[in-house]
Design a protein around this motif. Structure first.
Motif, PDB file in Angstrom:
ATOM      1  N   THR A  18       0.828  -1.209   0.000  1.00 50.83           N
ATOM      2  CA  THR A  18       0.000   0.000   0.000  1.00 50.83           C
ATOM      3  C   THR A  18       0.860   1.256   0.000  1.00 50.83           C
ATOM      4  O   THR A  18       0.540   2.256  -0.664  1.00 50.83           O
ATOM      5  N   ALA A  19       1.975   1.212   0.730  1.00 52.78           N
ATOM      6  CA  ALA A  19       2.835   2.394   0.871  1.00 52.78           C
ATOM      7  C   ALA A  19       3.726   2.632  -0.348  1.00 52.78           C
ATOM      8  O   ALA A  19       4.266   3.734  -0.505  1.00 52.78           O
ATOM      9  N   PHE A  20       3.890   1.625  -1.228  1.00 58.15           N
ATOM     10  CA  PHE A  20       4.746   1.791  -2.402  1.00 58.15           C
ATOM     11  C   PHE A  20       4.319   2.993  -3.246  1.00 58.15           C
ATOM     12  O   PHE A  20       5.163   3.706  -3.791  1.00 58.15           O
ATOM     13  N   SER A  21       3.032   3.192  -3.363  1.00 57.56           N
ATOM     14  CA  SER A  21       2.521   4.286  -4.202  1.00 57.56           C
ATOM     15  C   SER A  21       2.163   5.523  -3.386  1.00 57.56           C
ATOM     16  O   SER A  21       1.549   6.458  -3.924  1.00 57.56           O
ATOM     17  N   ARG A  22       2.527   5.500  -2.113  1.00 56.32           N
ATOM     18  CA  ARG A  22       2.203   6.636  -1.232  1.00 56.32           C
ATOM     19  C   ARG A  22       3.447   7.032  -0.436  1.00 56.32           C
ATOM     20  O   ARG A  22       3.609   6.646   0.718  1.00 56.32           O
ATOM     21  N   PRO A  23       4.350   7.821  -1.053  1.00 55.58           N
ATOM     22  CA  PRO A  23       5.597   8.229  -0.381  1.00 55.58           C
ATOM     23  C   PRO A  23       5.369   8.916   0.957  1.00 55.58           C
ATOM     24  O   PRO A  23       6.157   8.757   1.894  1.00 55.58           O
ATOM     25  N   GLY A  24       4.281   9.650   1.055  1.00 54.00           N
ATOM     26  CA  GLY A  24       3.987  10.327   2.315  1.00 54.00           C
ATOM     27  C   GLY A  24       3.727   9.344   3.433  1.00 54.00           C
ATOM     28  O   GLY A  24       4.139   9.560   4.579  1.00 54.00           O
ATOM     29  N   GLU A  25       3.057   8.251   3.106  1.00 51.87           N
ATOM     30  CA  GLU A  25       2.791   7.213   4.096  1.00 51.87           C
ATOM     31  C   GLU A  25       4.081   6.546   4.529  1.00 51.87           C
ATOM     32  O   GLU A  25       4.266   6.205   5.695  1.00 51.87           O
ATOM     33  N   MET A  26       4.995   6.351   3.563  1.00 48.56           N
ATOM     34  CA  MET A  26       6.292   5.752   3.862  1.00 48.56           C
ATOM     35  C   MET A  26       7.047   6.623   4.874  1.00 48.56           C
ATOM     36  O   MET A  26       7.638   6.120   5.825  1.00 48.56           O
ATOM     37  N   PRO A  33      14.951   8.932  12.929  1.00 48.68           N
ATOM     38  CA  PRO A  33      15.458   9.247  14.276  1.00 48.68           C
ATOM     39  C   PRO A  33      15.242  10.693  14.695  1.00 48.68           C
ATOM     40  O   PRO A  33      14.932  10.956  15.865  1.00 48.68           O
ATOM     41  N   TYR A  34      15.419  11.611  13.772  1.00 51.24           N
ATOM     42  CA  TYR A  34      15.248  13.026  14.108  1.00 51.24           C
ATOM     43  C   TYR A  34      13.826  13.314  14.600  1.00 51.24           C
ATOM     44  O   TYR A  34      13.635  14.032  15.585  1.00 51.24           O
ATOM     45  N   MET A  35      12.840  12.734  13.924  1.00 51.03           N
ATOM     46  CA  MET A  35      11.446  12.954  14.315  1.00 51.03           C
ATOM     47  C   MET A  35      11.116  12.259  15.637  1.00 51.03           C
ATOM     48  O   MET A  35      10.287  12.750  16.413  1.00 51.03           O
ATOM     49  N   VAL A  36      11.767  11.144  15.879  1.00 54.21           N
ATOM     50  CA  VAL A  36      11.588  10.468  17.168  1.00 54.21           C
ATOM     51  C   VAL A  36      12.099  11.369  18.287  1.00 54.21           C
ATOM     52  O   VAL A  36      11.434  11.553  19.315  1.00 54.21           O
ATOM     53  N   LYS A  37      13.267  11.932  18.067  1.00 53.09           N
ATOM     54  CA  LYS A  37      13.879  12.780  19.093  1.00 53.09           C
ATOM     55  C   LYS A  37      13.099  14.083  19.298  1.00 53.09           C
ATOM     56  O   LYS A  37      12.826  14.465  20.446  1.00 53.09           O
ATOM     57  N   GLU A  38      12.736  14.735  18.215  1.00 54.37           N
ATOM     58  CA  GLU A  38      12.120  16.057  18.308  1.00 54.37           C
ATOM     59  C   GLU A  38      10.629  16.018  18.623  1.00 54.37           C
ATOM     60  O   GLU A  38      10.090  16.947  19.230  1.00 54.37           O
ATOM     61  N   HIS A  39       9.943  14.942  18.210  1.00 56.86           N
ATOM     62  CA  HIS A  39       8.488  14.898  18.357  1.00 56.86           C
ATOM     63  C   HIS A  39       7.987  13.652  19.094  1.00 56.86           C
ATOM     64  O   HIS A  39       6.790  13.373  19.098  1.00 56.86           O
ATOM     65  N   ASN A  40       8.918  12.921  19.698  1.00 56.54           N
ATOM     66  CA  ASN A  40       8.562  11.740  20.499  1.00 56.54           C
ATOM     67  C   ASN A  40       7.722  10.722  19.721  1.00 56.54           C
ATOM     68  O   ASN A  40       6.799  10.107  20.267  1.00 56.54           O
ATOM     69  N   GLN A  41       8.051  10.528  18.468  1.00 60.38           N
ATOM     70  CA  GLN A  41       7.305   9.583  17.629  1.00 60.38           C
ATOM     71  C   GLN A  41       7.900   8.176  17.775  1.00 60.38           C
ATOM     72  O   GLN A  41       8.397   7.570  16.817  1.00 60.38           O
ATOM     73  N   TYR A  42       7.775   7.625  18.952  1.00 59.41           N
ATOM     74  CA  TYR A  42       8.402   6.333  19.255  1.00 59.41           C
ATOM     75  C   TYR A  42       7.749   5.161  18.518  1.00 59.41           C
ATOM     76  O   TYR A  42       8.343   4.099  18.398  1.00 59.41           O
ATOM     77  N   TYR A  43       6.536   5.377  18.028  1.00 63.92           N
ATOM     78  CA  TYR A  43       5.874   4.314  17.261  1.00 63.92           C
ATOM     79  C   TYR A  43       6.693   3.884  16.054  1.00 63.92           C
ATOM     80  O   TYR A  43       6.554   2.765  15.553  1.00 63.92           O
ATOM     81  N   ARG A  44       7.585   4.756  15.581  1.00 63.86           N
ATOM     82  CA  ARG A  44       8.384   4.476  14.397  1.00 63.86           C
ATOM     83  C   ARG A  44       9.301   3.264  14.591  1.00 63.86           C
ATOM     84  O   ARG A  44       9.687   2.613  13.607  1.00 63.86           O
ATOM     85  N   PHE A  45       9.669   2.960  15.824  1.00 58.03           N
ATOM     86  CA  PHE A  45      10.507   1.787  16.072  1.00 58.03           C
ATOM     87  C   PHE A  45       9.813   0.506  15.614  1.00 58.03           C
ATOM     88  O   PHE A  45      10.471  -0.475  15.271  1.00 58.03           O
ATOM     89  N   ILE A  46       8.497   0.520  15.625  1.00 60.73           N
ATOM     90  CA  ILE A  46       7.727  -0.653  15.197  1.00 60.73           C
ATOM     91  C   ILE A  46       7.248  -0.508  13.754  1.00 60.73           C
ATOM     92  O   ILE A  46       7.417  -1.422  12.939  1.00 60.73           O
ATOM     93  N   THR A  47       6.687   0.651  13.415  1.00 62.61           N
ATOM     94  CA  THR A  47       6.096   0.803  12.082  1.00 62.61           C
ATOM     95  C   THR A  47       7.131   0.758  10.964  1.00 62.61           C
ATOM     96  O   THR A  47       6.790   0.402   9.828  1.00 62.61           O
ATOM     97  N   ALA A  48       8.387   1.088  11.263  1.00 61.81           N
ATOM     98  CA  ALA A  48       9.428   1.018  10.226  1.00 61.81           C
ATOM     99  C   ALA A  48       9.577  -0.396   9.687  1.00 61.81           C
ATOM    100  O   ALA A  48       9.988  -0.596   8.536  1.00 61.81           O
ATOM    101  N   GLY A  49       9.246  -1.384  10.500  1.00 60.15           N
ATOM    102  CA  GLY A  49       9.344  -2.770  10.069  1.00 60.15           C
ATOM    103  C   GLY A  49       8.172  -3.226   9.226  1.00 60.15           C
ATOM    104  O   GLY A  49       8.154  -4.368   8.746  1.00 60.15           O
ATOM    105  N   LEU A  50       7.208  -2.348   9.018  1.00 60.77           N
ATOM    106  CA  LEU A  50       6.021  -2.694   8.231  1.00 60.77           C
ATOM    107  C   LEU A  50       6.080  -2.139   6.813  1.00 60.77           C
ATOM    108  O   LEU A  50       5.186  -2.404   6.007  1.00 60.77           O
ATOM    109  N   VAL A  51       7.103  -1.353   6.504  1.00 60.11           N
ATOM    110  CA  VAL A  51       7.253  -0.781   5.163  1.00 60.11           C
ATOM    111  C   VAL A  51       8.615  -1.138   4.587  1.00 60.11           C
ATOM    112  O   VAL A  51       9.591  -1.305   5.323  1.00 60.11           O
ATOM    113  N   HIS A  52       8.664  -1.258   3.252  1.00 61.71           N
ATOM    114  CA  HIS A  52       9.889  -1.669   2.564  1.00 61.71           C
ATOM    115  C   HIS A  52      10.114  -0.804   1.326  1.00 61.71           C
ATOM    116  O   HIS A  52       9.181  -0.178   0.818  1.00 61.71           O
TER     117      HIS A  52
END
Length: 203
Positions: A18-26, A33-52
């Motif tokens: 689904t994300a292949f055609s949606r760069p914004g979703e990717m 890491p920068y967004m995790v640090k600046e905006h506490n987006q810790y969910y990225r540690f898990i969701t990064a493993g759902l996109v390729h």
């Protein structure tokens, strides 16, 4: 039979494709890491493993998961007495394999990383812990799983230091390490079993 490993494969494929055609979703799901640090987006540690990055990246990870995941899921259920240990193992592998990348790149706005490679490496190395002498095929070359493990770790360290290929080799390395540490931490007796397997070649 619908196993946890198969559910992980299905969910990952659906979200990745689904994300292949949606760069914004990717971008929203990637390990940034920068967004995790600046905006506490810790969910990225898990969701990064759902996109390729592409079908080849997705296919390689999910085929590897298909070949090794079911076995590790069964072994964890037999040894630890519950199906959810495998899910916990996989999710923690996603998180822990990305922590070094977060520390290293938390001030780098342009750095992003995607893929389930860290967690998949953990699954493969858990397999090596249980079956070190099993034959696996690496680019059509058969070799003992333990030899593949040594070569993989060495290559990951070398490429991490070299850099420049756009692959998160740190996640590969630390995912692999976690794949061994997690079962040993829960059941230290597995270390003795592993050594018995290693020494069995010379009996």
């Amino acid at each position: 039979m619908l196993t946890l490993s198969l559910v992980i494969i299905i969910v990952t494929c659906i979200i990745s494709i689904t994300a292949f055609s949606r760069p914004g979703e990717m971008d929203k799901l990637s390990m940034w890491p920068y967004m995790v640090k600046e905006h506490n987006q810790y969910y990225r540690f898990i969701t990064a493993g759902l996109v390729h990055a592409d079908y080849m990246h997705l296919g390689f990870n999910m085929l590897t998961m298909w070949f090794f995941g079911k076995y590790i899921e069964i072994m964890f259920q037999q040894i630890f007495g519950g199906k959810l240990y495998f899910l916990l193992f996989y999710v923690l592998a996603l998180i822990i394999s990305d922590i070094p990348s977060y520390i290293r790149h938390r001030n780098n706005y342009s750095y992003r990383s995607i893929g389930a490679s860290g967690a998949v490496s953990a699954v493969v190395f858990a397999f090596i812990l249980f079956q070190p002498w099993a034959k696996i095929i690496v680019f059509v070359i058969p070799m003992p799983a333990i030899l593949y493990g040594v070569l993989f770790l060495g290559y990951s360290v070398y490429m991490s230091r070299r850099g420049g290929d756009g692959i998160n080799h740190d996640a590969h390395f630390w995912g692999a390490v976690f794949g061994v540490v997690f079962p040993l931490a829960l059941k230290p007796q597995l270390a003795g079993y592993f050594m018995e397997q290693i020494s069995s070649l010379w009996r």
